[in-house]
Design a protein around this motif. Structure first.
Motif, PDB file in Angstrom:
ATOM      1  N   ASP A   1     -16.191   6.900  11.823  1.00  7.48           N
ATOM      2  CA  ASP A   1     -16.877   8.040  12.443  1.00  7.48           C
ATOM      3  C   ASP A   1     -16.413   8.307  13.867  1.00  7.48           C
ATOM      4  N   GLN A   2     -15.234   7.821  14.238  1.00 11.79           N
ATOM      5  CA  GLN A   2     -14.719   8.068  15.585  1.00 11.79           C
ATOM      6  C   GLN A   2     -14.608   9.573  15.806  1.00 11.79           C
ATOM      7  N   PRO A   3     -15.219  10.118  16.865  1.00 16.84           N
ATOM      8  CA  PRO A   3     -15.242  11.576  17.053  1.00 16.84           C
ATOM      9  C   PRO A   3     -13.865  12.224  17.142  1.00 16.84           C
ATOM     10  N   ASN A   4     -12.860  11.499  17.640  1.00 14.28           N
ATOM     11  CA  ASN A   4     -11.536  12.109  17.808  1.00 14.28           C
ATOM     12  C   ASN A   4     -10.538  11.681  16.744  1.00 14.28           C
ATOM     13  N   ARG A   5     -11.012  11.212  15.609  1.00 16.58           N
ATOM     14  CA  ARG A   5     -10.104  10.699  14.578  1.00 16.58           C
ATOM     15  C   ARG A   5      -9.266  11.799  13.918  1.00 16.58           C
ATOM     16  N   ASP A   6      -9.738  13.046  13.963  1.00 15.75           N
ATOM     17  CA  ASP A   6      -9.014  14.163  13.361  1.00 15.75           C
ATOM     18  C   ASP A   6      -8.892  15.271  14.403  1.00 15.75           C
ATOM     19  N   PRO A   7      -7.666  15.688  14.756  1.00 15.92           N
ATOM     20  CA  PRO A   7      -7.502  16.718  15.790  1.00 15.92           C
ATOM     21  C   PRO A   7      -8.084  18.075  15.394  1.00 15.92           C
ATOM     22  N   ARG A   8      -8.395  18.286  14.113  1.00 16.46           N
ATOM     23  CA  ARG A   8      -8.955  19.565  13.676  1.00 16.46           C
ATOM     24  C   ARG A   8     -10.447  19.667  13.976  1.00 16.46           C
ATOM     25  N   GLY A   9     -11.056  18.541  14.312  1.00 16.61           N
ATOM     26  CA  GLY A   9     -12.482  18.542  14.600  1.00 16.61           C
ATOM     27  C   GLY A   9     -13.145  17.303  14.041  1.00 16.61           C
ATOM     28  N   TYR A  10     -14.439  17.153  14.370  1.00 15.96           N
ATOM     29  CA  TYR A  10     -15.175  15.952  13.966  1.00 15.96           C
ATOM     30  C   TYR A  10     -15.281  15.870  12.449  1.00 15.96           C
ATOM     31  N   SER A  11     -14.959  14.707  11.903  1.00 15.10           N
ATOM     32  CA  SER A  11     -15.163  14.476  10.469  1.00 15.10           C
ATOM     33  C   SER A  11     -15.350  12.993  10.218  1.00 15.10           C
ATOM     34  N   LEU A  12     -16.247  12.698   9.335  1.00 10.95           N
ATOM     35  CA  LEU A  12     -16.416  11.329   8.847  1.00 10.95           C
ATOM     36  C   LEU A  12     -15.355  11.080   7.784  1.00 10.95           C
ATOM     37  N   SER A  13     -14.899   9.838   7.690  1.00  7.99           N
ATOM     38  CA  SER A  13     -13.988   9.475   6.611  1.00  7.99           C
ATOM     39  C   SER A  13     -14.512   8.231   5.907  1.00  7.99           C
TER      40      SER A  13
ATOM     41  N   MET B   1       0.839  -1.198   0.000  1.00 16.12           N
ATOM     42  CA  MET B   1       0.000   0.000   0.000  1.00 16.12           C
ATOM     43  C   MET B   1       0.866   1.236   0.000  1.00 16.12           C
ATOM     44  N   ALA B   2       0.331   2.306  -0.599  1.00 18.93           N
ATOM     45  CA  ALA B   2       1.082   3.549  -0.778  1.00 18.93           C
ATOM     46  C   ALA B   2       0.834   4.515   0.368  1.00 18.93           C
ATOM     47  N   THR B   3       1.910   5.159   0.818  1.00 19.87           N
ATOM     48  CA  THR B   3       1.812   6.265   1.763  1.00 19.87           C
ATOM     49  C   THR B   3       2.738   7.377   1.278  1.00 19.87           C
ATOM     50  N   LYS B   4       2.520   8.559   1.803  1.00 19.92           N
ATOM     51  CA  LYS B   4       3.422   9.691   1.580  1.00 19.92           C
ATOM     52  C   LYS B   4       3.445  10.519   2.851  1.00 19.92           C
ATOM     53  N   PRO B   5       4.583  11.140   3.177  1.00 21.40           N
ATOM     54  CA  PRO B   5       4.609  12.024   4.338  1.00 21.40           C
ATOM     55  C   PRO B   5       3.681  13.222   4.129  1.00 21.40           C
ATOM     56  N   ARG B   6       2.995  13.628   5.195  1.00 24.43           N
ATOM     57  CA  ARG B   6       2.110  14.787   5.107  1.00 24.43           C
ATOM     58  C   ARG B   6       2.932  16.061   4.962  1.00 24.43           C
ATOM     59  N   THR B   7       2.414  16.983   4.149  1.00 22.12           N
ATOM     60  CA  THR B   7       3.116  18.246   3.890  1.00 22.12           C
ATOM     61  C   THR B   7       2.504  19.407   4.670  1.00 22.12           C
ATOM     62  N   THR B   8       1.458  19.152   5.455  1.00 27.99           N
ATOM     63  CA  THR B   8       0.811  20.190   6.262  1.00 27.99           C
ATOM     64  C   THR B   8       0.485  19.639   7.639  1.00 27.99           C
ATOM     65  N   GLU B   9       0.209  20.537   8.564  1.00 25.22           N
ATOM     66  CA  GLU B   9      -0.290  20.141   9.874  1.00 25.22           C
ATOM     67  C   GLU B   9      -1.766  19.783   9.748  1.00 25.22           C
ATOM     68  N   PRO B  10      -2.304  18.933  10.586  1.00 28.13           N
ATOM     69  CA  PRO B  10      -1.603  18.212  11.649  1.00 28.13           C
ATOM     70  C   PRO B  10      -0.760  17.055  11.095  1.00 28.13           C
ATOM     71  N   PHE B  11       0.118  16.542  11.931  1.00 30.09           N
ATOM     72  CA  PHE B  11       0.975  15.400  11.588  1.00 30.09           C
ATOM     73  C   PHE B  11       1.947  15.708  10.457  1.00 30.09           C
ATOM     74  N   LEU B  12       2.453  16.933  10.401  1.00 35.46           N
ATOM     75  CA  LEU B  12       3.424  17.319   9.380  1.00 35.46           C
ATOM     76  C   LEU B  12       4.592  16.329   9.363  1.00 35.46           C
ATOM     77  N   GLY B  13       4.900  15.801   8.167  1.00 42.63           N
ATOM     78  CA  GLY B  13       6.010  14.877   7.992  1.00 42.63           C
ATOM     79  C   GLY B  13       5.705  13.429   8.309  1.00 42.63           C
ATOM     80  N   LYS B  14       4.567  13.157   8.925  1.00 41.27           N
ATOM     81  CA  LYS B  14       4.209  11.774   9.294  1.00 41.27           C
ATOM     82  C   LYS B  14       3.599  11.077   8.078  1.00 41.27           C
ATOM     83  N   PRO B  15       3.913   9.795   7.848  1.00 38.78           N
ATOM     84  CA  PRO B  15       3.316   9.105   6.700  1.00 38.78           C
ATOM     85  C   PRO B  15       1.807   8.939   6.885  1.00 38.78           C
TER      86      PRO B  15
END
Length: 197
Positions: A72-84, A19-33
């Motif tokens: 739909d975990q409420p804390n899945r994104d530190p920026r706020g609630y979001s479905l994925s 599976m493909a990953t890439k490091p994040r280029t923005t916050e949150p998790f800047l640089g994390k795959p």
């Protein structure tokens, strides 16, 4: 609403699905795959968002894609609630590729996504022909079928049962070609009818 994609390929050299990953280029998790993902735009369809995620985040096109499940975990994104919506895609290109069992610690809840989606992918393999054909390619040796099955499921398949399963698939036939990998007798090669379909 976000769309995160488990972008897969079969690596014939290592005989495994990756599976493909890439490091994040923005916050949150800047640089994390992370898995490739995007926010759904107004009026955008899920498949279009998944395609956009792969092409813009890891930089290659996809040959097939589909939907897996929703997180739909409420804390899945530190920026706020979001479905994925978790999607699958098959493609190949320049990315950081990992097998299921050697994925690093990923951003957001992406490791949870992989853990929970893996059984769904196992269930799709050899049942969902679009998914299966995209992974195998138009012609593949039985060793590829073994490698694909083993790396997605985590369990080495029984070759006799696997060959019976392959023989029962609509549109898949034994090719007149044979392949020799190492020593021993030539292995069976399978071929999809109507490869363009």
């Amino acid at each position: 609403m976000s769309v995160d994609v488990i972008a897969l390929r079969y690596n014939p050299d290592l005989r495994r699905v990756e599976m493909a990953t890439k490091p994040r280029t923005t916050e949150p998790f800047l640089g994390k795959p992370a898995l490739p993902g995007v926010l759904l735009q107004e009026g955008e369809r899920l498949a279009a968002a998944a395609h956009r995620a792969v092409t813009t985040k890891v930089g290659f096109d996809v040959s097939a894609l589909g939907q897996l499940t929703v997180f739909d975990q409420p804390n899945r994104d530190p920026r706020g609630y979001s479905l994925s919506v978790a999607m699958w895609a098959v493609g190949d290109g320049e990315a950081d590729w990992y097998g299921f069992d050697d994925v690093p610690n990923l951003a957001f809840d992406h490791n949870v996504m992989l853990f929970e989606c893996r059984p769904l992918l196992v269930d799709m393999l050899w049942r969902d022909l679009e998914f299966t054909r995209a992974l195998t390619g138009p012609v593949f040796p039985v060793s590829a079928a073994v490698g694909i099955t083993q790396t997605i499921s985590g369990i080495a398949p029984d070759r006799g049962n696997l060959n019976r399963r392959l023989a029962a698939l609509r549109g898949l036939t034994v090719s007149s070609k044979r392949v020799v990998l190492g020593r021993g007798r030539p292995g069976t090669v399978w071929e999809w009818e109507n490869p363009a379909a």
